[in-house]
Scaffold this motif. Structure first.
Motif, PDB file in Angstrom:
ATOM      1  N   HIS A  11       8.839  -5.361 -18.630  1.00 54.10           N
ATOM      2  CA  HIS A  11       8.681  -5.349 -20.086  1.00 54.10           C
ATOM      3  C   HIS A  11       7.553  -6.253 -20.568  1.00 54.10           C
ATOM      4  O   HIS A  11       7.427  -6.507 -21.753  1.00 54.10           O
ATOM      5  CB  HIS A  11       9.987  -5.757 -20.772  1.00 54.10           C
ATOM      6  CG  HIS A  11      11.129  -4.848 -20.448  1.00 54.10           C
ATOM      7  ND1 HIS A  11      12.285  -5.304 -19.862  1.00 54.10           N
ATOM      8  CD2 HIS A  11      11.284  -3.509 -20.584  1.00 54.10           C
ATOM      9  CE1 HIS A  11      13.110  -4.287 -19.665  1.00 54.10           C
ATOM     10  NE2 HIS A  11      12.525  -3.192 -20.094  1.00 54.10           N
ATOM     11  N   GLY A  12       6.752  -6.792 -19.647  1.00 52.56           N
ATOM     12  CA  GLY A  12       5.567  -7.544 -20.032  1.00 52.56           C
ATOM     13  C   GLY A  12       5.644  -9.056 -19.942  1.00 52.56           C
ATOM     14  O   GLY A  12       4.633  -9.729 -20.084  1.00 52.56           O
ATOM     15  N   LYS A 121       9.606  -2.821 -26.035  1.00 52.72           N
ATOM     16  CA  LYS A 121       9.149  -2.455 -24.696  1.00 52.72           C
ATOM     17  C   LYS A 121      10.292  -1.985 -23.802  1.00 52.72           C
ATOM     18  O   LYS A 121      10.072  -1.648 -22.646  1.00 52.72           O
ATOM     19  CB  LYS A 121       8.426  -3.636 -24.052  1.00 52.72           C
ATOM     20  CG  LYS A 121       7.140  -3.983 -24.782  1.00 52.72           C
ATOM     21  CD  LYS A 121       6.361  -5.017 -24.043  1.00 52.72           C
ATOM     22  CE  LYS A 121       5.047  -5.264 -24.772  1.00 52.72           C
ATOM     23  NZ  LYS A 121       4.160  -6.132 -24.027  1.00 52.72           N
TER      24      LYS A 121
END
Length: 159
Positions: A11-12, A121
């Protein structure tokens, strides 16, 4: 000193932490997002930093595969290892369970960088799990800048 930061991210968060870390490191630093079919050329680097996020108690498979496939070459490098996650009370356990023992014992720096929840996300199922398990309904970040700086200082100490 050439440094490669390889990471996997869902999710980053690991990517954000890798970018923050890259700004703290001395020398030339390159980032590489791990994908199952791609492997960076490690011969160009003096230091390799490997990281990823913990989901359901495990680091991403891409990180495990990268470590296994490149073990021999990694053992000849200066190594740093990090994980991202939201279970602060299990940080050490998750870090130690995420990487092969050979790398853990040789690592110059090992650290837990904290984590974050970014609902935009996440897919619906991940959102549901976070809402139920963590009882959080909005984006929430708890990235530990101090840990990233401490990790960088350890890695820079050998420059």
């Amino acid at each position: 000193m050439n440094t490669l930061i390889v990471y996997a991210t869902k999710h980053g968060c690991s990517e954000a932490c890798a970018k923050m870390l890259s700004k703290e490191l001395a020398g030339n630093v390159e980032l590489f997002k791990l994908k199952a079919e791609l492997t960076p050329d490690l011969t160009e680097y003096d230091r390799v930093i490997i990281g990823g996020s913990i989901h359901m108690g495990k680091i991403q498979k891409e990180v495990q595969v990268f470590c296994t496939r490149n073990m021999e070459m990694l053992l000849d490098k200066k190594i740093g290892l990090f994980v991202c996650g939201m279970l602060f009370e299990k940080a050490d356990e998750e870090l130690n369970n995420s990487f092969p023992k050979e790398l853990l014992t040789r690592a110059m720096a090992k650290e837990f960088f904290g984590g974050e929840f970014k609902f935009n996300k996440m897919n619906f199922v991940d959102q549901l799990i976070v809402k139920k398990a963590a009882k959080i309904n909005n984006d929430f970040s708890q990235i530990l800048d101090e840990n990233i700086k401490r990790f960088a200082a350890l890695m820079n100490s050998d420059c």
